[in-house]
Design a protein around this motif. Sequence first.
Motif, PDB file in Angstrom:
ATOM      1  N   THR A   1       0.835  -1.202   0.000  1.00  0.00           N
ATOM      2  CA  THR A   1       0.000   0.000   0.000  1.00  0.00           C
ATOM      3  C   THR A   1       0.872   1.255   0.000  1.00  0.00           C
ATOM      4  O   THR A   1       0.615   2.200  -0.757  1.00  0.00           O
ATOM      5  CB  THR A   1      -0.942  -0.009   1.220  1.00  0.00           C
ATOM      6  OG1 THR A   1      -1.783  -1.157   1.132  1.00  0.00           O
ATOM      7  CG2 THR A   1      -1.800   1.246   1.280  1.00  0.00           C
ATOM      8  N   ALA A   2       1.923   1.255   0.828  1.00  0.00           N
ATOM      9  CA  ALA A   2       2.813   2.414   0.890  1.00  0.00           C
ATOM     10  C   ALA A   2       3.535   2.617  -0.444  1.00  0.00           C
ATOM     11  O   ALA A   2       3.659   3.754  -0.928  1.00  0.00           O
ATOM     12  CB  ALA A   2       3.818   2.237   2.028  1.00  0.00           C
ATOM     13  N   GLU A   3       3.996   1.531  -1.051  1.00  0.00           N
ATOM     14  CA  GLU A   3       4.679   1.640  -2.341  1.00  0.00           C
ATOM     15  C   GLU A   3       3.746   2.189  -3.412  1.00  0.00           C
ATOM     16  O   GLU A   3       4.132   3.046  -4.213  1.00  0.00           O
ATOM     17  CB  GLU A   3       5.244   0.289  -2.766  1.00  0.00           C
ATOM     18  CG  GLU A   3       6.451  -0.122  -1.955  1.00  0.00           C
ATOM     19  CD  GLU A   3       6.958  -1.516  -2.302  1.00  0.00           C
ATOM     20  OE1 GLU A   3       6.841  -1.917  -3.481  1.00  0.00           O
ATOM     21  OE2 GLU A   3       7.470  -2.187  -1.390  1.00  0.00           O
ATOM     22  N   MET A   4       2.513   1.696  -3.434  1.00  0.00           N
ATOM     23  CA  MET A   4       1.559   2.202  -4.435  1.00  0.00           C
ATOM     24  C   MET A   4       1.213   3.654  -4.141  1.00  0.00           C
ATOM     25  O   MET A   4       1.025   4.447  -5.072  1.00  0.00           O
ATOM     26  CB  MET A   4       0.292   1.339  -4.473  1.00  0.00           C
ATOM     27  CG  MET A   4       0.472   0.070  -5.274  1.00  0.00           C
ATOM     28  SD  MET A   4       1.136   0.313  -6.952  1.00  0.00           S
ATOM     29  CE  MET A   4      -0.136   1.298  -7.717  1.00  0.00           C
ATOM     30  N   GLY A   5       1.161   4.007  -2.874  1.00  0.00           N
ATOM     31  CA  GLY A   5       0.920   5.408  -2.519  1.00  0.00           C
ATOM     32  C   GLY A   5       2.002   6.321  -3.083  1.00  0.00           C
ATOM     33  O   GLY A   5       1.714   7.395  -3.631  1.00  0.00           O
ATOM     34  N   ARG A   6       3.249   5.878  -2.986  1.00  0.00           N
ATOM     35  CA  ARG A   6       4.353   6.670  -3.545  1.00  0.00           C
ATOM     36  C   ARG A   6       4.252   6.742  -5.072  1.00  0.00           C
ATOM     37  O   ARG A   6       4.500   7.797  -5.671  1.00  0.00           O
ATOM     38  CB  ARG A   6       5.701   6.094  -3.104  1.00  0.00           C
ATOM     39  CG  ARG A   6       5.994   6.345  -1.624  1.00  0.00           C
ATOM     40  CD  ARG A   6       7.417   5.962  -1.240  1.00  0.00           C
ATOM     41  NE  ARG A   6       7.693   4.542  -1.367  1.00  0.00           N
ATOM     42  CZ  ARG A   6       7.455   3.635  -0.416  1.00  0.00           C
ATOM     43  NH1 ARG A   6       6.911   3.992   0.721  1.00  0.00           N
ATOM     44  NH2 ARG A   6       7.768   2.365  -0.615  1.00  0.00           N
ATOM     45  N   GLU A   7       3.901   5.618  -5.707  1.00  0.00           N
ATOM     46  CA  GLU A   7       3.745   5.606  -7.171  1.00  0.00           C
ATOM     47  C   GLU A   7       2.641   6.574  -7.615  1.00  0.00           C
ATOM     48  O   GLU A   7       2.821   7.336  -8.563  1.00  0.00           O
ATOM     49  CB  GLU A   7       3.407   4.198  -7.670  1.00  0.00           C
ATOM     50  CG  GLU A   7       4.570   3.253  -7.679  1.00  0.00           C
ATOM     51  CD  GLU A   7       5.513   3.476  -8.852  1.00  0.00           C
ATOM     52  OE1 GLU A   7       5.098   4.052  -9.879  1.00  0.00           O
ATOM     53  OE2 GLU A   7       6.671   3.062  -8.727  1.00  0.00           O
ATOM     54  N   ILE A   8       1.509   6.512  -6.924  1.00  0.00           N
ATOM     55  CA  ILE A   8       0.382   7.393  -7.286  1.00  0.00           C
ATOM     56  C   ILE A   8       0.732   8.844  -7.000  1.00  0.00           C
ATOM     57  O   ILE A   8       0.369   9.743  -7.771  1.00  0.00           O
ATOM     58  CB  ILE A   8      -0.910   6.955  -6.560  1.00  0.00           C
ATOM     59  CG1 ILE A   8      -1.306   5.529  -6.966  1.00  0.00           C
ATOM     60  CG2 ILE A   8      -2.044   7.943  -6.804  1.00  0.00           C
ATOM     61  CD1 ILE A   8      -1.535   5.312  -8.452  1.00  0.00           C
ATOM     62  N   ALA A   9       1.449   9.096  -5.904  1.00  0.00           N
ATOM     63  CA  ALA A   9       1.882  10.465  -5.614  1.00  0.00           C
ATOM     64  C   ALA A   9       2.765  11.001  -6.737  1.00  0.00           C
ATOM     65  O   ALA A   9       2.629  12.168  -7.134  1.00  0.00           O
ATOM     66  CB  ALA A   9       2.615  10.507  -4.271  1.00  0.00           C
ATOM     67  N   THR A  10       3.637  10.155  -7.268  1.00  0.00           N
ATOM     68  CA  THR A  10       4.490  10.565  -8.386  1.00  0.00           C
ATOM     69  C   THR A  10       3.648  10.836  -9.632  1.00  0.00           C
ATOM     70  O   THR A  10       3.862  11.842 -10.323  1.00  0.00           O
ATOM     71  CB  THR A  10       5.556   9.477  -8.679  1.00  0.00           C
ATOM     72  OG1 THR A  10       6.367   9.322  -7.520  1.00  0.00           O
ATOM     73  CG2 THR A  10       6.414   9.846  -9.874  1.00  0.00           C
ATOM     74  N   LEU A  11       2.688   9.943  -9.904  1.00  0.00           N
ATOM     75  CA  LEU A  11       1.830  10.127 -11.078  1.00  0.00           C
ATOM     76  C   LEU A  11       0.993  11.397 -10.992  1.00  0.00           C
ATOM     77  O   LEU A  11       0.688  12.015 -12.010  1.00  0.00           O
ATOM     78  CB  LEU A  11       0.888   8.926 -11.251  1.00  0.00           C
ATOM     79  CG  LEU A  11       1.496   7.630 -11.754  1.00  0.00           C
ATOM     80  CD1 LEU A  11       0.453   6.518 -11.739  1.00  0.00           C
ATOM     81  CD2 LEU A  11       2.058   7.800 -13.150  1.00  0.00           C
ATOM     82  N   THR A  12       0.603  11.782  -9.784  1.00  0.00           N
ATOM     83  CA  THR A  12      -0.299  12.922  -9.616  1.00  0.00           C
ATOM     84  C   THR A  12       0.423  14.169  -9.106  1.00  0.00           C
ATOM     85  O   THR A  12      -0.226  15.140  -8.713  1.00  0.00           O
ATOM     86  CB  THR A  12      -1.452  12.565  -8.655  1.00  0.00           C
ATOM     87  OG1 THR A  12      -0.899  12.215  -7.377  1.00  0.00           O
ATOM     88  CG2 THR A  12      -2.288  11.426  -9.193  1.00  0.00           C
ATOM     89  N   ALA A  13       1.745  14.160  -9.151  1.00  0.00           N
ATOM     90  CA  ALA A  13       2.525  15.277  -8.599  1.00  0.00           C
ATOM     91  C   ALA A  13       2.214  16.613  -9.273  1.00  0.00           C
ATOM     92  O   ALA A  13       2.321  17.662  -8.635  1.00  0.00           O
ATOM     93  CB  ALA A  13       4.022  14.972  -8.707  1.00  0.00           C
ATOM     94  N   SER A  14       1.817  16.594 -10.528  1.00  0.00           N
ATOM     95  CA  SER A  14       1.536  17.846 -11.235  1.00  0.00           C
ATOM     96  C   SER A  14       0.151  18.404 -10.913  1.00  0.00           C
ATOM     97  O   SER A  14      -0.175  19.506 -11.347  1.00  0.00           O
ATOM     98  CB  SER A  14       1.680  17.648 -12.746  1.00  0.00           C
ATOM     99  OG  SER A  14       0.688  16.750 -13.208  1.00  0.00           O
TER     100      SER A  14
END
Length: 157
Positions: free
Chosen positions: A118-131
């Motif tokens: 869950t934490a890893e996917m959270g980081r991935e999604i945060a990167t995808l939605t950073a803009s």
Amino acid sequence: MPVGHTREPDRDAGAGELSDTVDALVQLSFLVQGALARMASGHDLSLIQVRLLGILRDRRPGMLELARLLGLDKSSMTGLVSRAEKRGLVRRFPSPDDGRAVLVELTDAGRELAGRCTAEMGREIATLTASLTAAERGQVTALAGKVLSNARENAAS
């Protein structure tokens, strides 16, 4: 719309909007599925095993409910749970309400792995939605929730 493509000017506007929505959602799905696949592979898990861990984070369903949630038949479900059980990620136990039913829950190791995933996917999604701004992320969350709710309602009917 595929990256690098523009809409043809003679298309019907309504059909164009739907086509753009389809393209955007499919491409977003590919991004998320790719992130899930990389994360799963890093933990020697299949995507269906990741889904199993995700479902079990906050509930202890029976085998039939798990099969329904995962879209698997009974024999596939039994094999999936057996493999996760051998890895020490889940355990089966008799239902206190129905002596014939078996419930499934995460073990401590399974809960820890689910938390890491869950934490890893959270980081991935945060990167995808950073803009996106916080408000835009809220809009994405609300719209995705609306689409998912509609899909659940349609599946139930």
